[in-house]
Design an enzyme around this catalytic site. Structure first.
Site, PDB file in Angstrom:
ATOM      1  CG  ASP A  68      -0.236   0.071   2.529  1.00 20.75           C
ATOM      2  OD1 ASP A  68       0.807  -0.601   2.683  1.00 20.75           O
ATOM      3  OD2 ASP A  68      -0.700   0.796   3.433  1.00 20.75           O
ATOM      4  CD  GLU A 119       4.142   0.647   6.814  1.00 21.46           C
ATOM      5  OE1 GLU A 119       5.009   0.938   7.661  1.00 21.46           O
ATOM      6  OE2 GLU A 119       3.770   1.454   5.925  1.00 21.46           O
TER       7      GLU A 119
END
Length: 356
Positions: A68, A119
């Site tokens: 991400d 994350e």
């Protein structure tokens, strides 16, 4: 050192797919397909991570990088030796290097590559799910350290949302506005953290920052303000104590109701630079013509979650200059990407030395 054309295509293809935190599905599916093409046994796990295994043997190495990114569209392009694009450094470059390095199996070594989700969100959903799995022998977290450096420590993090609300007042009414009350509360929080901020090195200091504020919002009956307060916490400071001190702000302050909610919490982490894994990196970097530097970072990473859970030798590693993280000029040196693949291959080959 230029990477192979397939490895560069893997990096560019991954960067070209938007994957803002909590919207990573397209990138995950694309990466799973590419890893299967390379001979991995790849799938999507129950948390939404891209997970792939390759090789067989008694030694298990996990290479986990997050797929991400933060928001912000940056046109993907190559400028000279650099690939420009959101996530090129943080952290699709390290993740692509993991896949490239592990594509050639090492005898006796089973490698699991994880493209972890969320994350960049307080949830860290991908890493928290993987932390419930059996611990490997070694774990490498994909974060930009530079091809010739290894990260062995991260500060911890505490993120708080503070909500203020009270009955609506007429604009000219005496007393502070709800926005002024919110700012006054923030000043008290900052002042309470000041005695803990001393330290010769940045890594040893407690940072307390106002990360966001929204104030003056109302529906005609109730007016509200919202603060987001973030702490970066060095080793030696108790997160629980900070959290309890913040919680004491909750309740009623005159006519104003204050609610404090913890949005994210990770302890600081430090791993040994003399571990077998760290020594393997030092040797692999030297073999590639570099001199290893060991770094301590003021941010956090999935290492803050996985090392306390697994307690195996762990470092963070990956190509890229972290000063470009989250910026509108995010860019990755292609030659450093190639060097990092060489280093990672060297580390995996040294993992086989653990076979008895």
């Amino acid at each position: 050192m230029r990477p192979s054309d397939p490895d560069l295509a893997l990096l560019r293809g991954l960067v070209e797919i938007p994957s803002v935190s909590r919207r990573e599905g397209d990138a995950v599916e694309w990466l799973v397909a590419r890893m299967n093409e390379r001979g991995f046994r790849a799938t999507v796990d129950d948390a939404g991570n891209a997970v792939a295994e390759i090789g067989e043997g008694p030694v298990h190495v996990v290479l986990l990088g997050h797929i991400d990114t933060v928001p912000g569209e940056i046109p993907v392009r190559i400028e000279g030796d650099e690939l420009v694009g959101r996530g090129a450094v943080d952290a699709k470059g390290p993740l692509a290097a993991f896949v490239a390095a592990a594509t050639e199996p090492v005898a006796g070594v089973r490698v699991t590559v994880v493209g972890a989700v969320e994350e960049e969100s307080p949830t860290s959903k991908g890493a928290r799910y993987r932390a419930t799995q059996t611990a490997p022998d070694w774990c490498v977290i994909g974060e930009p350290s530079g091809w010739d450096a290894v990260t062995v420590a991260y500060k911890g993090r505490l993120t708080l949302d503070v909500a203020l609300s009270r009955e609506a007042r007429h604009g000219p009414a005496p007393g502070p506005t709800i926005a002024e009350e919110a700012l006054g509360l923030w000043e008290r929080v900052r002042e309470s953290s000041t005695p803990r901020t001393s330290g010769a090195r940045s890594f040893d200091r407690l940072d307390c920052r106002l990360e966001g504020i929204e104030a003056g919002v109302g529906d005609g009956l109730v007016e509200r303000a919202q603060l987001r307060i973030g702490y970066r916490v060095p080793p030696g400071i108790d997160l629980g104590e900070l959290e309890r001190a913040a919680a004491s702000l909750g309740g009623r302050d005159g006519d104003t109701r204050v609610v404090v909610t913890t949005q994210g919490k990770e302890d600081p982490v430090r791993t040994a630079r003399t571990s077998p894994l760290a020594r393997a990196f030092a040797r692999a970097i030297a073999a590639a013509g570099g001199q290893t530097a060991f770094k301590e970072k003021s941010g956090t990473s999935d290492m803050n979650i996985l090392f306390p859970a697994w307690r195996c030798p762990t470092v963070a590693y990956g190509p890229g200059d972290s000063r470009y993280d989250h910026t509108p000029i995010e860019r990755l040196s292609i030659s450093d990407f190639g060097r990092s693949i060489t280093v990672l291959k060297g580390v995996l080959s040294r993992a086989s030395d653990r076979i008895i």
